[in-house]
Motif scaffolding. Structure first.
Motif, PDB file in Angstrom:
ATOM      1  N   GLY A 205       0.888  -1.390  -0.019  1.00  0.00           N
ATOM      2  CA  GLY A 205       0.087  -0.057   0.157  1.00  0.00           C
ATOM      3  C   GLY A 205       0.855   1.368  -0.035  1.00  0.00           C
ATOM      4  O   GLY A 205       0.196   2.468  -0.090  1.00  0.00           O
ATOM      5  N   ASP A 206       2.172   1.177  -0.409  1.00  0.00           N
ATOM      6  CA  ASP A 206       2.876   2.233  -0.210  1.00  0.00           C
ATOM      7  C   ASP A 206       2.340   3.517  -1.196  1.00  0.00           C
ATOM      8  O   ASP A 206       2.543   4.606  -1.071  1.00  0.00           O
ATOM      9  CB  ASP A 206       4.376   2.166  -0.900  1.00  0.00           C
ATOM     10  N   ASP A 207       1.866   3.029  -2.451  1.00  0.00           N
ATOM     11  CA  ASP A 207       1.387   4.040  -3.081  1.00  0.00           C
ATOM     12  C   ASP A 207       0.100   4.224  -3.490  1.00  0.00           C
ATOM     13  O   ASP A 207      -0.564   4.747  -4.486  1.00  0.00           O
ATOM     14  CB  ASP A 207       2.204   3.675  -4.909  1.00  0.00           C
ATOM     15  N   TRP A 208      -0.764   3.422  -2.695  1.00  0.00           N
ATOM     16  CA  TRP A 208      -2.322   3.573  -2.773  1.00  0.00           C
ATOM     17  C   TRP A 208      -2.802   5.005  -2.394  1.00  0.00           C
ATOM     18  O   TRP A 208      -2.050   5.495  -1.265  1.00  0.00           O
ATOM     19  CB  TRP A 208      -2.663   2.636  -1.741  1.00  0.00           C
ATOM     20  N   PRO A 209      -3.602   5.263  -2.976  1.00  0.00           N
ATOM     21  CA  PRO A 209      -4.143   4.884  -4.319  1.00  0.00           C
ATOM     22  C   PRO A 209      -3.406   5.507  -5.760  1.00  0.00           C
ATOM     23  O   PRO A 209      -3.286   6.636  -5.435  1.00  0.00           O
ATOM     24  CB  PRO A 209      -5.649   5.248  -4.268  1.00  0.00           C
ATOM     25  N   ASN A 210      -3.283   4.634  -6.437  1.00  0.00           N
ATOM     26  CA  ASN A 210      -2.937   5.263  -7.685  1.00  0.00           C
ATOM     27  C   ASN A 210      -3.755   4.915  -9.049  1.00  0.00           C
ATOM     28  O   ASN A 210      -3.288   5.344 -10.015  1.00  0.00           O
ATOM     29  CB  ASN A 210      -1.199   4.550  -8.097  1.00  0.00           C
ATOM     30  N   ARG A 211      -4.909   4.828  -8.842  1.00  0.00           N
ATOM     31  CA  ARG A 211      -6.001   4.803  -9.551  1.00  0.00           C
ATOM     32  C   ARG A 211      -7.220   4.883  -9.044  1.00  0.00           C
ATOM     33  O   ARG A 211      -7.485   5.046  -7.814  1.00  0.00           O
ATOM     34  CB  ARG A 211      -5.841   3.329 -10.443  1.00  0.00           C
ATOM     35  N   ASN A 212      -8.270   4.829  -9.638  1.00  0.00           N
ATOM     36  CA  ASN A 212      -9.872   5.022  -9.166  1.00  0.00           C
ATOM     37  C   ASN A 212     -10.138   3.847  -8.044  1.00  0.00           C
ATOM     38  O   ASN A 212      -9.537   2.780  -8.209  1.00  0.00           O
ATOM     39  CB  ASN A 212     -11.005   5.143 -10.154  1.00  0.00           C
ATOM     40  N   VAL A 213     -10.808   4.547  -7.028  1.00  0.00           N
ATOM     41  CA  VAL A 213     -11.199   3.512  -6.127  1.00  0.00           C
ATOM     42  C   VAL A 213     -12.596   3.480  -6.040  1.00  0.00           C
ATOM     43  O   VAL A 213     -13.282   4.311  -6.208  1.00  0.00           O
ATOM     44  CB  VAL A 213     -10.803   4.056  -4.639  1.00  0.00           C
ATOM     45  N   ARG A 214     -13.242   2.159  -6.138  1.00  0.00           N
ATOM     46  CA  ARG A 214     -14.769   1.919  -5.951  1.00  0.00           C
ATOM     47  C   ARG A 214     -15.264   2.405  -4.441  1.00  0.00           C
ATOM     48  O   ARG A 214     -14.561   1.533  -3.663  1.00  0.00           O
ATOM     49  CB  ARG A 214     -15.281   0.707  -6.498  1.00  0.00           C
ATOM     50  N   ILE A 215     -16.455   2.767  -4.325  1.00  0.00           N
ATOM     51  CA  ILE A 215     -17.293   2.644  -3.017  1.00  0.00           C
ATOM     52  C   ILE A 215     -18.431   2.013  -3.319  1.00  0.00           C
ATOM     53  O   ILE A 215     -19.227   2.729  -3.965  1.00  0.00           O
ATOM     54  CB  ILE A 215     -17.348   4.365  -2.453  1.00  0.00           C
ATOM     55  N   VAL A 216     -18.573   0.844  -2.851  1.00  0.00           N
ATOM     56  CA  VAL A 216     -19.851   0.183  -3.165  1.00  0.00           C
ATOM     57  C   VAL A 216     -20.862   0.283  -2.147  1.00  0.00           C
ATOM     58  O   VAL A 216     -20.685   0.268  -1.011  1.00  0.00           O
ATOM     59  CB  VAL A 216     -19.544  -1.269  -3.246  1.00  0.00           C
ATOM     60  N   CYS A 217     -21.925   1.118  -2.671  1.00  0.00           N
ATOM     61  CA  CYS A 217     -22.994   1.505  -1.839  1.00  0.00           C
ATOM     62  C   CYS A 217     -24.409   0.663  -1.913  1.00  0.00           C
ATOM     63  O   CYS A 217     -24.860   0.446  -3.199  1.00  0.00           O
ATOM     64  CB  CYS A 217     -23.585   2.817  -2.037  1.00  0.00           C
TER      65      CYS A 217
ATOM     66  N   THR B 252      -6.792  -6.894   3.380  1.00  0.00           N
ATOM     67  CA  THR B 252      -6.135  -5.636   2.616  1.00  0.00           C
ATOM     68  C   THR B 252      -5.037  -5.149   3.562  1.00  0.00           C
ATOM     69  O   THR B 252      -5.146  -5.039   4.883  1.00  0.00           O
ATOM     70  CB  THR B 252      -7.144  -4.547   2.772  1.00  0.00           C
ATOM     71  N   PRO B 253      -3.911  -4.596   3.190  1.00  0.00           N
ATOM     72  CA  PRO B 253      -2.728  -4.093   3.814  1.00  0.00           C
ATOM     73  C   PRO B 253      -3.190  -3.091   4.875  1.00  0.00           C
ATOM     74  O   PRO B 253      -3.963  -2.061   4.640  1.00  0.00           O
ATOM     75  CB  PRO B 253      -2.054  -3.558   3.053  1.00  0.00           C
ATOM     76  N   ALA B 254      -2.426  -3.106   5.904  1.00  0.00           N
ATOM     77  CA  ALA B 254      -2.833  -2.263   7.129  1.00  0.00           C
ATOM     78  C   ALA B 254      -2.602  -0.843   6.500  1.00  0.00           C
ATOM     79  O   ALA B 254      -3.196   0.036   7.231  1.00  0.00           O
ATOM     80  CB  ALA B 254      -1.960  -2.775   8.490  1.00  0.00           C
ATOM     81  N   LYS B 255      -1.644  -0.566   5.856  1.00  0.00           N
ATOM     82  CA  LYS B 255      -1.016   0.822   5.516  1.00  0.00           C
ATOM     83  C   LYS B 255      -2.204   1.312   4.838  1.00  0.00           C
ATOM     84  O   LYS B 255      -2.543   2.784   4.739  1.00  0.00           O
ATOM     85  CB  LYS B 255       0.099   0.852   4.668  1.00  0.00           C
ATOM     86  N   ILE B 256      -3.001   0.607   3.771  1.00  0.00           N
ATOM     87  CA  ILE B 256      -4.119   1.109   3.220  1.00  0.00           C
ATOM     88  C   ILE B 256      -5.148   1.337   4.300  1.00  0.00           C
ATOM     89  O   ILE B 256      -5.927   2.581   3.875  1.00  0.00           O
ATOM     90  CB  ILE B 256      -4.405   0.331   2.085  1.00  0.00           C
ATOM     91  N   LYS B 257      -5.435   0.638   5.049  1.00  0.00           N
ATOM     92  CA  LYS B 257      -6.593   0.944   5.937  1.00  0.00           C
ATOM     93  C   LYS B 257      -6.378   2.038   6.555  1.00  0.00           C
ATOM     94  O   LYS B 257      -7.279   2.791   7.068  1.00  0.00           O
ATOM     95  CB  LYS B 257      -6.653  -0.400   6.778  1.00  0.00           C
ATOM     96  N   ASP B 258      -5.212   2.287   7.122  1.00  0.00           N
ATOM     97  CA  ASP B 258      -4.688   3.502   7.959  1.00  0.00           C
ATOM     98  C   ASP B 258      -4.799   4.590   7.266  1.00  0.00           C
ATOM     99  O   ASP B 258      -5.511   5.639   7.731  1.00  0.00           O
ATOM    100  CB  ASP B 258      -3.403   3.145   8.671  1.00  0.00           C
TER     101      ASP B 258
END
Length: 324
Positions: free
Chosen positions: A24-36, A261-267
């Protein structure tokens, strides 16, 4: 030998940055989906879109809201649970997807506790019971008396069985002993439209979904389901005031991601969300819709979810609702 060892060493080099990026060092590097799990224009959808704008600004990448409705939130939750655990699929988790689905479906396609990980608490919103302005039994006291006198005569519309508004009324029925008929709709807008047309006397939904009609005088609020009166309808009593102190129900919202999901991304997502929830414009817009933003730690969220799973299992079994 030295040349062979050198060549072998070169072969391992490409995996070093790949491993680092996977964490997750470079997250996000593209679109992220939020699923509602809810229809566009509803209260939960509005929350997702408000935060999506803030997160897009924060990270410089677009957070796109994708609506996947149906089955009490399980369709959306299952979609995210089965997505790669890379931070690019985020669920707007809620009371339906996490606490109700386990009791409403015999074999859910996912397990909210093991297949999804909580990331951030977003907040809570009470439900609001409204009626047509011409409905003669337009207070809870009047409704209870009339429903006891003529069981089964009165009905209410709501957005599906596996939702907190519908189960608010199931709990209301259990506490009062009244018999009121539930009519299921795909969304709050459709249920409210039938009330306005005079086909159904009452509708219950998340408070934000009905405030437009309430403000315009087209719907009369009867009761809200929070622990205290909502600031947006301060003259409207709560179910707890009229019926029972423990008749408190809120529709809560969280971010959840696939397990692993990697902890770094969640943080990163948690910190950015908490920042967004403190911004004046988000606070103002959410509170205008009766939504109470808040912050909880992940262990606190998980403990709360467990209490909700237990509570609603008891309500659903007492109501005689059988898993599909």
């Amino acid at each position: 030998m030295r040349r062979r060892h050198f060549t072998a060493g070169l072969a391992t080099l490409p995996f070093v940055p790949t491993f680092a990026l996977a964490q997750g060092d470079d997250w996000p590097n593209r679109n992220v989906r939020i699923v509602c799990p809810f229809t566009p224009g509803g209260s939960q959808d509005n929350i997702a879109r408000r935060l999506a704008v803030k997160l897009s600004d924060e990270f410089g990448q677009t957070f796109v809201v994708e609506n996947r409705t149906g089955a009490g939130g399980s369709i959306a939750a299952d979609n995210v649970a089965k997505s790669p655990p890379d931070g690019y699929s985020v669920l707007l988790g809620n009371i339906g997807s996490h606490a109700l689905v386990p009791h409403l479906y015999r074999k859910p396609a996912y397990n909210a506790v093991t297949d999804l990980e909580t990331v951030a608490w977003i907040g809570t919103q009470p439900n609001l019971l409204c009626c047509h302005p011409n409905f003669e039994h337009n207070t809870l006291q009047k409704l209870i008396a009339a429903a006891k006198k003529e069981p089964g005569k009165y009905s209410f519309g709501s957005s599906g069985l596996g939702t907190s508004p519908t189960l608010t009324m199931e709990l209301f029925k259990q506490k009062t002993g009244v018999d009121i008929t539930f009519i299921s709709y795909r969304g709050a807008a459709a249920a409210a439209a039938d009330v306005l047309a005079g086909h159904v006397p009452m509708v219950i939904s998340n408070i934000d979904s009905l405030m437009g009609q309430v403000s315009a005088g087209k719907l009369k609020p009867m009761a809200s389901s929070g622990a205290k009166r909502s600031p947006v309808v301060p003259d409207t009593p709560t179910f707890a005031e009229v019926v029972s102190p423990d008749l408190v129900v809120t529709s809560w919202s969280i971010w959840a991601v696939p397990t692993g999901t990697p902890a770094k991304i969640k943080d990163k997502l948690r910190v950015a969300t908490e920042k967004a929830l403190k911004s004046p414009d988000v606070l103002e817009s959410m509170k205008a819709g009766g939504f109470e933003p808040g912050i909880m730690t992940v262990p606190e969220i998980d403990a709360y979810i467990q209490t909700e799973i237990k509570r609603w299992g008891e309500v659903i079994r007492a109501a005689g609702i059988k898993p599909e």
